[in-house]
Design a protein around this motif. Structure first.
Motif, PDB file in Angstrom:
ATOM      1  N   TRP A  63      26.741  17.441 -49.045  1.00 41.52           N
ATOM      2  CA  TRP A  63      26.679  16.256 -49.910  1.00 41.52           C
ATOM      3  C   TRP A  63      27.005  16.625 -51.357  1.00 41.52           C
ATOM      4  O   TRP A  63      27.727  15.910 -52.039  1.00 41.52           O
ATOM      5  CB  TRP A  63      25.312  15.601 -49.827  1.00 41.52           C
ATOM      6  N   LYS A  64      26.461  17.742 -51.831  1.00 45.47           N
ATOM      7  CA  LYS A  64      26.725  18.172 -53.201  1.00 45.47           C
ATOM      8  C   LYS A  64      28.206  18.492 -53.401  1.00 45.47           C
ATOM      9  O   LYS A  64      28.788  18.164 -54.435  1.00 45.47           O
ATOM     10  CB  LYS A  64      25.872  19.393 -53.546  1.00 45.47           C
ATOM     11  N   LYS A  65      28.818  19.114 -52.401  1.00 41.12           N
ATOM     12  CA  LYS A  65      30.238  19.439 -52.481  1.00 41.12           C
ATOM     13  C   LYS A  65      31.074  18.167 -52.571  1.00 41.12           C
ATOM     14  O   LYS A  65      31.991  18.073 -53.394  1.00 41.12           O
ATOM     15  CB  LYS A  65      30.651  20.260 -51.264  1.00 41.12           C
ATOM     16  N   LEU A  66      30.766  17.192 -51.725  1.00 45.94           N
ATOM     17  CA  LEU A  66      31.495  15.929 -51.768  1.00 45.94           C
ATOM     18  C   LEU A  66      31.319  15.250 -53.132  1.00 45.94           C
ATOM     19  O   LEU A  66      32.265  14.666 -53.668  1.00 45.94           O
ATOM     20  CB  LEU A  66      31.026  15.009 -50.630  1.00 45.94           C
ATOM     21  N   TRP A  67      30.129  15.322 -53.705  1.00 44.01           N
ATOM     22  CA  TRP A  67      29.867  14.736 -55.019  1.00 44.01           C
ATOM     23  C   TRP A  67      30.703  15.440 -56.098  1.00 44.01           C
ATOM     24  O   TRP A  67      31.342  14.791 -56.916  1.00 44.01           O
ATOM     25  CB  TRP A  67      28.376  14.837 -55.339  1.00 44.01           C
TER      26      TRP A  67
END
Length: 128
Positions: A63-67
């Motif tokens: 999720w952090k990577k996508l953000w």
């Protein structure tokens, strides 16, 4: 309480400190299903616990990577898929043992009609 989800996702020491809850809960509710939501890597601390029936891994790093990549559509789809996975387990109670905004959100995403927290530090009480 037949199906209970514990949300204690991170901080190795805090997860270890909270882990006796599983055995205590099973002593009082031996027929209940106990799930635990935790981050990958930390889940290994709980994997051998016979009191935990199900470990659910929260893909926080994904999720952090996508953000960071500003892939908000993909992030939204990942969150919705995770919510569907949580709701498929049909937890009737979710216990937020972190009482942070992130754990409150995960507790809320579970869809459990009964959500319990141990005192909010970041406003998670609004999700309980």
């Amino acid at each position: 309480m037949k199906r209970v989800l514990v949300v204690r996702t991170s901080a190795i020491g805090d997860v270890v400190f909270a882990s006796p809850f599983a055995a205590a809960f099973k002593r009082s509710h031996p027929d209940a299903h106990l799930g635990w939501l935790v981050e990958p890597g930390i889940h290994e601390l709980l994997a051998a616990d016979p009191a935990i029936d199900e470990l659910i891994l929260w893909p926080k790093a994904e999720w952090k990577k996508l953000w960071r990549e500003r892939r908000f559509g993909a992030l939204w789809r990942a969150i919705r898929a995770f919510r569907a996975r949580l709701r498929a387990s049909r937890f009737d109670t979710a216990i937020d043992m972190q009482s942070l905004l992130k754990s409150g959100l995960l507790t809320w995403l579970s869809g459990a009609p009964r959500r319990i927290f141990l005192g909010s530090r970041e406003g998670s009480q609004w999700l309980m």
